[in-house]
Design an enzyme around this catalytic site. Structure first.
Site, PDB file in Angstrom:
ATOM      1  N   HIS A 123      -0.913  -3.046  -4.750  1.00  0.00           N
ATOM      2  CA  HIS A 123      -1.292  -3.484  -3.395  1.00  0.00           C
ATOM      3  C   HIS A 123      -1.888  -2.264  -2.669  1.00  0.00           C
ATOM      4  O   HIS A 123      -1.485  -1.133  -2.939  1.00  0.00           O
ATOM      5  CB  HIS A 123      -0.013  -3.958  -2.702  1.00  0.00           C
ATOM      6  CG  HIS A 123      -0.208  -4.588  -1.360  1.00  0.00           C
ATOM      7  ND1 HIS A 123      -0.381  -3.859  -0.204  1.00  0.00           N
ATOM      8  CD2 HIS A 123      -0.240  -5.894  -0.987  1.00  0.00           C
ATOM      9  CE1 HIS A 123      -0.502  -4.690   0.816  1.00  0.00           C
ATOM     10  NE2 HIS A 123      -0.426  -5.923   0.381  1.00  0.00           N
ATOM     11  N   ASP A 199       7.499  -0.132  -5.895  1.00  0.00           N
ATOM     12  CA  ASP A 199       7.180  -1.060  -4.810  1.00  0.00           C
ATOM     13  C   ASP A 199       7.839  -2.399  -5.160  1.00  0.00           C
ATOM     14  O   ASP A 199       7.362  -3.130  -6.026  1.00  0.00           O
ATOM     15  CB  ASP A 199       5.650  -1.179  -4.707  1.00  0.00           C
ATOM     16  CG  ASP A 199       5.223  -2.256  -3.715  1.00  0.00           C
ATOM     17  OD1 ASP A 199       6.091  -3.016  -3.238  1.00  0.00           O
ATOM     18  OD2 ASP A 199       4.012  -2.341  -3.442  1.00  0.00           O
ATOM     19  N   GLN A 202       7.603  -7.582  -4.045  1.00  0.00           N
ATOM     20  CA  GLN A 202       7.598  -8.915  -4.671  1.00  0.00           C
ATOM     21  C   GLN A 202       8.744  -9.107  -5.666  1.00  0.00           C
ATOM     22  O   GLN A 202       8.901 -10.203  -6.204  1.00  0.00           O
ATOM     23  CB  GLN A 202       6.254  -9.175  -5.387  1.00  0.00           C
ATOM     24  CG  GLN A 202       5.040  -9.146  -4.486  1.00  0.00           C
ATOM     25  CD  GLN A 202       5.009 -10.280  -3.459  1.00  0.00           C
ATOM     26  OE1 GLN A 202       5.779 -11.245  -3.538  1.00  0.00           O
ATOM     27  NE2 GLN A 202       4.142 -10.171  -2.477  1.00  0.00           N
ATOM     28  N   LYS A 225       9.700 -10.832   3.303  1.00  0.00           N
ATOM     29  CA  LYS A 225       9.397 -11.588   2.078  1.00  0.00           C
ATOM     30  C   LYS A 225      10.676 -12.072   1.394  1.00  0.00           C
ATOM     31  O   LYS A 225      10.629 -12.699   0.340  1.00  0.00           O
ATOM     32  CB  LYS A 225       8.595 -10.713   1.111  1.00  0.00           C
ATOM     33  CG  LYS A 225       7.196 -10.349   1.626  1.00  0.00           C
ATOM     34  CD  LYS A 225       6.451  -9.577   0.571  1.00  0.00           C
ATOM     35  CE  LYS A 225       5.319  -8.756   1.146  1.00  0.00           C
ATOM     36  NZ  LYS A 225       4.143  -9.555   1.476  1.00  0.00           N
ATOM     37  N   CYS A 365      -5.119  -7.997  -0.709  1.00  0.00           N
ATOM     38  CA  CYS A 365      -4.911  -6.554  -0.503  1.00  0.00           C
ATOM     39  C   CYS A 365      -4.787  -5.834  -1.838  1.00  0.00           C
ATOM     40  O   CYS A 365      -3.929  -4.944  -2.001  1.00  0.00           O
ATOM     41  CB  CYS A 365      -3.691  -6.270   0.359  1.00  0.00           C
ATOM     42  SG  CYS A 365      -3.867  -6.915   2.015  1.00  0.00           S
TER      43      CYS A 365
HETATM   44  N1  7TS Z   1       3.339  -4.212  -1.871  1.00  0.00           N
HETATM   45  C1  7TS Z   1       3.247  -5.448  -2.414  1.00  0.00           C
HETATM   46  C2  7TS Z   1       3.411  -5.623  -3.889  1.00  0.00           C
HETATM   47  C3  7TS Z   1       3.026  -6.541  -1.577  1.00  0.00           C
HETATM   48  O1  7TS Z   1       2.945  -7.758  -2.101  1.00  0.00           O
HETATM   49  C4  7TS Z   1       2.884  -6.327  -0.174  1.00  0.00           C
HETATM   50  C5  7TS Z   1       2.556  -7.453   0.756  1.00  0.00           C
HETATM   51  C6  7TS Z   1       3.017  -5.031   0.319  1.00  0.00           C
HETATM   52  C7  7TS Z   1       3.234  -4.000  -0.568  1.00  0.00           C
HETATM   53  C8  7TS Z   1       2.962  -4.746   1.774  1.00  0.00           C
HETATM   54  O2  7TS Z   1       4.062  -5.285   2.426  1.00  0.00           O
HETATM   55  P1  7TS Z   1       4.201  -5.267   4.013  1.00  0.00           P
HETATM   56  O3  7TS Z   1       5.418  -6.081   4.273  1.00  0.00           O
HETATM   57  O4  7TS Z   1       4.333  -3.856   4.427  1.00  0.00           O
HETATM   58  O5  7TS Z   1       2.954  -5.899   4.537  1.00  0.00           O
HETATM   59  N2  7TS Z   1       1.792  -8.459   0.173  1.00  0.00           N
HETATM   60  C9  7TS Z   1       1.157  -9.471   0.806  1.00  0.00           C
HETATM   61  C10 7TS Z   1       0.501 -10.475   0.098  1.00  0.00           C
HETATM   62  O6  7TS Z   1       0.442 -10.519  -1.119  1.00  0.00           O
HETATM   63  N3  7TS Z   1      -0.036 -11.329   0.982  1.00  0.00           N
HETATM   64  O7  7TS Z   1       0.249 -10.916   2.218  1.00  0.00           O
HETATM   65  C11 7TS Z   1       1.000  -9.754   2.125  1.00  0.00           C
END
Ligand code: 7TS
Length: 410
Positions: A123, A199, A202, A225, A365
């Site tokens: 990401h 990370d 997910q 999430k 992203c």
């Molecule tokens: N890393 C991964 C693997 C992610 O899926 C996401 C968010 C992030 C980092 C960033 O997370 P945040 O909570 O700081 O925004 N992924 C997604 C997505 O797949 N669609 O919207 C956000």
């Protein structure tokens, strides 16, 4: 072990009981953000209605209750990920903030000629902070690529060397849904003396994750999430590492003593939490952890496997669907990215919305991954505990309808 039945827990998520464009809502975008059970919303509500006060400051009763609730949430999170102590759990704003802070905290350890190893399936939040740190320090950002749709483990081994200082990898890809074998990789990373950053944005919502079993040095994830609120996330780090790292944000209760020209820091974990923290959000995340524990992460993972297999078969029954990633279900978790031949994913997602089905379309992203795969954008259906086989059927039916519509036969 009985997998969870999504129908039985949908009552805990009133938001799902609504119509979109006169159709019952089917929410298949939990990888972007999950829905929240009443227990989480009520826990935050109770905090504001009954004990709202700042933490770690006052000696008055409300302040003590708020502090206790905030620190209780930290203990719940620590136990949920198998941390050795709650001092290893730093509350952040989310995965992105956790990775940004970590990259800046590790910056003093990076020098020209050093290497930071990441993968092409990351990401942007696990790419851009490392790009920035590498640009500032003269370290080199090195990528590992894929083989048959999965992380190429030979490439990982080949690229690890004594110059590697940091390896930062997604546990589960937010585009391919592939789980990377972190425990195996951890040994190789430690053999060259590098840190392993994972990370878990997910993975932590979907799989039992134990930081000690996986032998990770750092793990970052987001509350929103995993049925928790937005604005809260976690940076886990081994206590011995966190002790050595200098904070990158200053002020508030992270100090021990402030002199006119310099300051000293308090103990972990507060040393790395400057300013008033997201108190209600941490309490909400604690309630989400309770909810997930009550469901059982093993049962949740089993349900995930069943539902994903069902969705996989459903999608494959639609002529013209191309699924991204490896040609099998093995090691896939929570989501499937795909396209419908001849149609732009944004058009398809809009048509699906008219059928009440919410999916995400775009680059998710992960632009370097999509460029590598040679696609501009994909559709992505992502599942969580409240989804059912009927939801998967509704997506498949809506895809068939969308095809008919765009072929002019609707
Ligand atoms: N890393 C991964 C693997 C992610 O899926 C996401 C968010 C992030 C980092 C960033 O997370 P945040 O909570 O700081 O925004 N992924 C997604 C997505 O797949 N669609 O919207 C956000």
């Amino acid at each position: 072990m009985q997998p969870i039945d999504g129908r039985q827990i949908q009552k805990d998520f009133p938001i799902l009981d609504q119509q979109v464009h006169d159709e019952d809502l089917v929410y298949l975008d939990s990888a972007a953000t999950s829905q929240k059970p009443c227990a989480v919303i009520e826990a935050m509500d109770r905090y504001y209605q009954e004990i709202n006060a700042n933490v770690h400051r006052g000696v008055h009763s409300l302040g003590e209750s708020a502090t206790q609730a905030y620190e209780e949430a930290r203990r719940k999170v620590a136990s949920f990920i198998g941390a050795a102590s709650e001092r290893e759990v730093i509350f952040t704003r989310g995965t992105t903030t956790g990775l940004n802070h970590l990259a800046r905290m590790l910056e003093p350890q990076l020098f020209p000629g050093d290497e930071v190893l990441i993968s092409i399936m990351e990401h942007h939040s696990n790419i851009v902070p490392w790009q920035q740190v590498c640009q500032r320090t003269g370290a080199k950002l090195v990528y590992v690529y894929l083989k048959d749709g999965r992380l190429d483990l030979d490439d990982v081994k080949a690229k690890l060397n004594p110059a590697t200082q940091v390896v930062s990898l997604a546990h589960v890809s937010n585009v391919l849904g592939i789980e990377n074998p972190i425990a195996e990789i951890a040994d190789w990373v430690h053999d060259v003396g590098a840190y392993l950053v994972v990370d878990g944005a997910q993975s932590v919502p979907h799989l039992p994750v134990d930081v000690q079993q996986l032998e990770v040095d750092f793990l970052v994830f987001s509350g929103h999430k995993m049925m928790g609120p937005t604005g809260i996330g976690v940076l886990y780090g081994k206590e011995s590492h966190l002790k050595e790292l200098e904070p990158v944000e200053f002020g508030g209760e992270m100090i021990d003593f402030v002199f006119e020209q310099e300051s000293t820091w308090t103990d972990l974990p507060w040393k790395l939490e400057a300013g008033t923290p997201p108190i209600a959000e941490a309490i909400g995340l604690g309630a989400a952890v309770d909810y997930l524990n009550d469901l059982g992460m093993d049962r949740l993972a089993a349900q995930d496997k069943d539902l994903l297999a069902y969705l996989w078969r459903g999608l494959q029954s639609v002529e013209g669907v191309e699924i991204y990633g490896p040609p099998s279900l093995e090691g896939r978790t929570g989501l499937i990215s795909f396209n419908l031949e001849g149609l732009h994913p944004h058009d398809v997602a809009t048509a699906l919305d008219y059928e009440g089905v919410a999916v995400r379309a775009g680059h998710h992203c992960a632009q370097p991954l999509l460029s590598y795969l040679g696609v501009g954008a994909t559709l992505r259906a992502s599942l969580y505990a409240y989804n059912t086989k009927e939801d998967c059927d509704r997506l498949v039916q809506a895809l068939e309808k969308t095809k008919e519509f765009f072929n002019g036969t609707f």
